[in-house]
Enzyme design. Structure first.
Site, short mmCIF file in Angstrom:
data_model
loop_
_atom_site.label_atom_id
_atom_site.label_comp_id
_atom_site.label_asym_id
_atom_site.label_seq_id
_atom_site.Cartn_x
_atom_site.Cartn_y
_atom_site.Cartn_z
N GLY A 270 0.83 -1.20 0.00
CA GLY A 270 0.00 0.00 0.00
C GLY A 270 0.87 1.25 0.00
N CYS A 271 0.28 2.37 -0.36
CA CYS A 271 1.06 3.60 -0.47
C CYS A 271 1.54 4.10 0.90
CB CYS A 271 0.26 4.68 -1.20
SG CYS A 271 -1.39 5.00 -0.53
#
Length: 313
Positions: free
Chosen positions: A114-115
């Site tokens: 995920g970012c």
């Protein structure tokens, strides 16, 4: 050798940016479906099984369904950009700087990080692994991102006349990124995560404040910076600021796509308080750029081929 790639969910933000990074690269041949075929399960199944690598740019449940569509006899390898498999057994976590490039290159199923976790883990995981930071500390994460990370609905909201100037959320303390942060940093407790969105399309700053003086041991902010610099010394993607430490960090509203990541360690006089900060593009190293980096490794190609690393934000 030409590798056949199918982007399932190619019309979404992440899928479009992956396709842009692959455009003009002779090493890849994209399997594409028109608007009607993208909604046809049979056409998707055929494309998924025909591909050498399938990149899933889908919500979690459709991503799980796509994996089930791939025959057990198929040679298709998978890069999943959703959060469906980031802590799942049998999946390689696609953060080559942390898990090792060889592990990614030999994996059949890769889960793209995920970012927000990309920034958090880049800062914390190496330091916990080295024993410089405790695994049982109650870590907190403060972060802001451009609105593109929220998908179509949030992009449309920020395009409206009454777009918010600042949006903070996650007040149920149950954000879907929490399991991945805890697991891949080797922590004993979930982190307290405070995400927010600002009115710029792309860009992200992730910060972990630390009261080093309250921890067991005698760790100084400079030691953390040096350890991170050594850990990422050979990385062509992640850099650690060691000189000319800035007095502020900004996200530019005009930022171009960028697939690198910068890490910073700020300390007070004495070094007993520290702020660990990662700056990245939520659509670059936080999503599409990371997927292309992993794709390169799966296909035994130069790791940074097609990545946009020329300049920071």
């Amino acid at each position: 050798m030409t590798h056949k790639v199918f982007i399932d969910g190619a019309a979404g933000t992440t899928g479009l940016e992956i396709a842009e990074r692959l455009a003009g690269r002779s090493e890849f041949s994209l399997i594409t479906l028109d608007d009607t075929q993208r909604k046809d399960a049979g056409a998707r199944r055929e494309a998924l099984n025909e591909a050498d690598v399938a990149i899933l740019c889908l919500p979690d449940d459709p991503a799980r369904e796509a994996v089930e569509m791939i025959d057990s006899s198929s040679d298709t390898r998978i890069i999943d950009a959703s959060s469906a498999h980031r802590t799942a057994e049998g999946w390689c976590y696609g953060f080559p700087e942390l898990v090792g490039r060889d592990r990614v290159s030999h994996a059949r199923r890769v889960s793209n990080p995920g970012c927000y976790p990309t920034g958090f883990l880049a800062l914390i995981a190496p330091l916990v692994s080295d024993g410089l930071l405790p695994a049982d500390w109650p870590y907190t994460v403060n972060a802001v991102s451009g609105y593109s990370g929220g998908g179509k609905a949030l992009i449309e909201r920020y395009a409206a006349d009454d777009a918010p100037g600042f949006r903070t959320y996650g007040y149920d303390l149950a954000h879907k990124h929490l399991p991945e942060m805890k697991a891949h940093a080797g922590l004993e407790h979930p982190v307290i995560f405070a995400p927010a969105v600002v009115p710029t399309y792309r860009g992200m700053i992730v910060e972990v404040p630390l009261h080093l003086g309250a921890m067991d041991g005698d760790v100084h902010a400079d030691e953390l910076r040096e350890a991170l610099a050594q850990f990422y010394e050979a990385s062509p993607v992640v850099s650690v600021c060691q000189n000319d430490i800035p007095t502020e960090l900004v996200i530019s509203a005009e930022a171009e796509p960028w697939d690198g990541m910068e890490l910073f360690v700020f300390g007070n006089e004495g070094g007993w308080n520290a702020r660990l900060v990662a700056r990245l593009d939520n659509l670059g190293k936080g999503a599409s750029g990371a997927a292309v980096q992993n794709l390169n490794l799966l296909c035994d190609l130069p790791e940074t081929a097609g990545l946009r690393l020329a300049s920071a934000q």
